[in-house]
Design an enzyme around this catalytic site. Sequence first.
Site, PDB file in Angstrom:
ATOM      1  N   THR A 329      -1.237   7.275   0.423  1.00 38.26           N
ATOM      2  CA  THR A 329      -0.653   5.932   0.490  1.00 38.26           C
ATOM      3  C   THR A 329       0.585   5.906   1.380  1.00 38.26           C
ATOM      4  OG1 THR A 329       0.830   6.257  -1.368  1.00 38.26           O
ATOM      5  CG2 THR A 329      -1.380   5.462  -1.893  1.00 38.26           C
ATOM      6  N   CYS A 330       1.033   4.690   1.700  1.00 34.76           N
ATOM      7  CA  CYS A 330       2.254   4.476   2.485  1.00 34.76           C
ATOM      8  C   CYS A 330       3.516   4.625   1.650  1.00 34.76           C
ATOM      9  CB  CYS A 330       2.245   3.069   3.067  1.00 34.76           C
ATOM     10  SG  CYS A 330       1.122   2.873   4.427  1.00 34.76           S
ATOM     11  N   ASP A 331       3.407   5.231   0.491  1.00 36.95           N
ATOM     12  CA  ASP A 331       4.524   5.332  -0.441  1.00 36.95           C
ATOM     13  C   ASP A 331       5.201   6.690  -0.256  1.00 36.95           C
ATOM     14  OD1 ASP A 331       4.996   3.964  -3.565  1.00 36.95           O
ATOM     15  OD2 ASP A 331       5.849   5.906  -3.082  1.00 36.95           O
TER      16      ASP A 331
END
Lengths: 391, 391
Positions: A329-331
């Site tokens: 994810t972009c996290d």
Amino acid sequence: MSTTFDRIRRFLTEHAPSSPCLVIDLDAVADRYREVAAAFENARVCYAVKANPAPPVISTLVSAGASFDVASPAEIKLCLAAGADPESLSYGNPIKKPSAIEFAHNVGVREFTCDAEGDLDNIARFAPGAQVQVRLLVEAPDSVTPFGRKFGCVPRRATELLLRAVELGLEPTGVSFHVGSQQLDPAAWELAAAAAATVFTACAEQGTTLRRLNIGGGFGVSYDREAPSLAEYAGTVDASLRAHFGQPLPELVLEPGRAMVAEAGLIRAEVVLVARKSATDPARWVYLDIGRYNGLAETENEAIAYRFEPVDDTGTAEEEGPVIIAGPTCDGDDVLYQHTPYRLPLALRAGDQLDILATGAYTASYSSVAFNGIEPLPTYCITGGRLISAH
Amino acid sequence: MSTTFDRIRRFLTEHAPSSPCLVIDLDAVADRYREVAAAFENARVCYAVKANPAPPVISTLVSAGASFDVASPAEIKLCLAAGADPESLSYGNPIKKPSAIEFAHNVGVREFTCDAEGDLDNIARFAPGAQVQVRLLVEAPDSVTPFGRKFGCVPRRATELLLRAVELGLEPTGVSFHVGSQQLDPAAWELAAAAAATVFTACAEQGTTLRRLNIGGGFGVSYDREAPSLAEYAGTVDASLRAHFGQPLPELVLEPGRAMVAEAGLIRAEVVLVARKSATDPARWVYLDIGRYNGLAETENEAIAYRFEPVDDTGTAEEEGPVIIAGPTCDGDDVLYQHTPYRLPLALRAGDQLDILATGAYTASYSSVAFNGIEPLPTYCITGGRLISAH
């Protein structure tokens, strides 16, 4: 162990499901239940459903003769749908709405855990006559994923609640505690049992005899290091009971979750990208298609260090190098291991597959609904090497 | 702000949905988009879909004229289904499988972010001719939820990748960075813009002119303390561009997620239990029906300190006392705030309702599928005070 993973790998080779996925070998679940029941003779073994609520896991354990520790109305429905007797269910969550207590009572659940007056009063009102155990807050040595102080109350208050249960027309059965999940020090149970015994004594002095001791779960799984054996845990528990309780010994209840299903499961994942931040970066970043939000929530703070095995043979230990492992994810928090020293083959490339071992517990059930648009981790259950369900 | 929450509270009073739930005021989302677009004149504003992927939120922003930062094929489908032009989508996740790139290319997505050679090669192969921006790893002052080093590469490598993009037949457009979510120090953008400018210069020296600067998101929301205004952020960004880039200034792209939707949302939750561990415990434990696994994931390490307001008037500040706030699962980590000093009314009882303010971002989308059997947080979207969708 190797047999379980071999069976799972054969299934994965034959069926090649989309990556990532979790495969549970139900035969290993049933075997593990029998091992636990054999190690703790005469104990009632309640599977902690939250560890892996896949319906075939529950059905397998119903057939094997297990009881169940449930945390919510939905978990109760799940167990009943799998054929469990409501009397085999123990409502172990001390945090419950009146409507949840009423639901449980109406479908025949008899046993409730509580640690506070408000909940006890609700049990008396919405599940009149129920069996009640009070959860003790124990000071255990830190487990890998400790509970902190969220659950339980001190012995004096536990005694007050159990005596109050009598006044409220409930049936106080005993004391429960939990020494923390993935507890690798069996001595934790010794300390907790000693504290529980003081509550038994205090209640007896007020004329109320307790008969049941629920020692929770927390039995370790061999992830990155060897956990104590079931025999070691059972030996310590047995010695503790003999040391701190008079005869007859209390009825023993366990609530294993992780220890029942972790080693029955394997996640197969795919490498999405291998990169260095700069030409001189000593460690490669290996980004997988699984991360904290679609199955590996227990890598938070790197608490659980899973074992990774490349599916294809990619050389000897000399041909490995240090890696940081991250999710898709972009996290920024979706980094699995940047402090734990992992090494993976230097030849590892995007598209290669990795097996993540002993991942049957606390993986799929933690998945987010669709963070970053990524689907929850699917679970495939097999028995006799054949697929019986996918969801 | 108060108007938004007033509208949401009127809806909650009229409809009394089951607790817990998130309500999003779509009118506030549209207003906020216009405010952001007005503050950053001439910028392209890409909403970071991951912050709240509820379809009505996306539709509202499509109508308002927003572009979108997407992280996966599922987020692309979501935006297209809401009527977005594929050319308004920017594939901002540097971690993507070849199949994801191919899917995006086939539906008309033109712009991709990358930070590593393997991904760049895949973009060239599966999205020939695409626009590429390279993400820079910037050393920003810590934001509330910092990114660490997961994304981006150093300036020298960024330059190499952009020049390589030319060789691969791609169109290198510029540089992106992200200074960390909930970044309360506008100076972070100044430092990052200076680093980005060095890449523009290095590429120009090799004959490749970059034209676009994507300064990410990270603009703060006023949770427990006042965040800088949009004007302050925009002023710093504008000054940084003028200081570090020549004329013409680069095209500016923003990717706000949190700043676009957080203050458009409110969660209403219920107190399940109020308890003390012992008679002398100074703080009460307040257990809610919402926790880390059904919506409040960003309370991890108490990073985001939400504002709680009891729904019923329960007295003055003198009638409040210290509390520890925890979620409803049997998980020891499901404690929201035990270090952040929260106070709630002494009169608070099980069954009372609480509003959790500014919770439109990074809440429902993080929910677990059903940890402990607890349902994911439902979202209700309203416009003009009327319900238009529930899911």
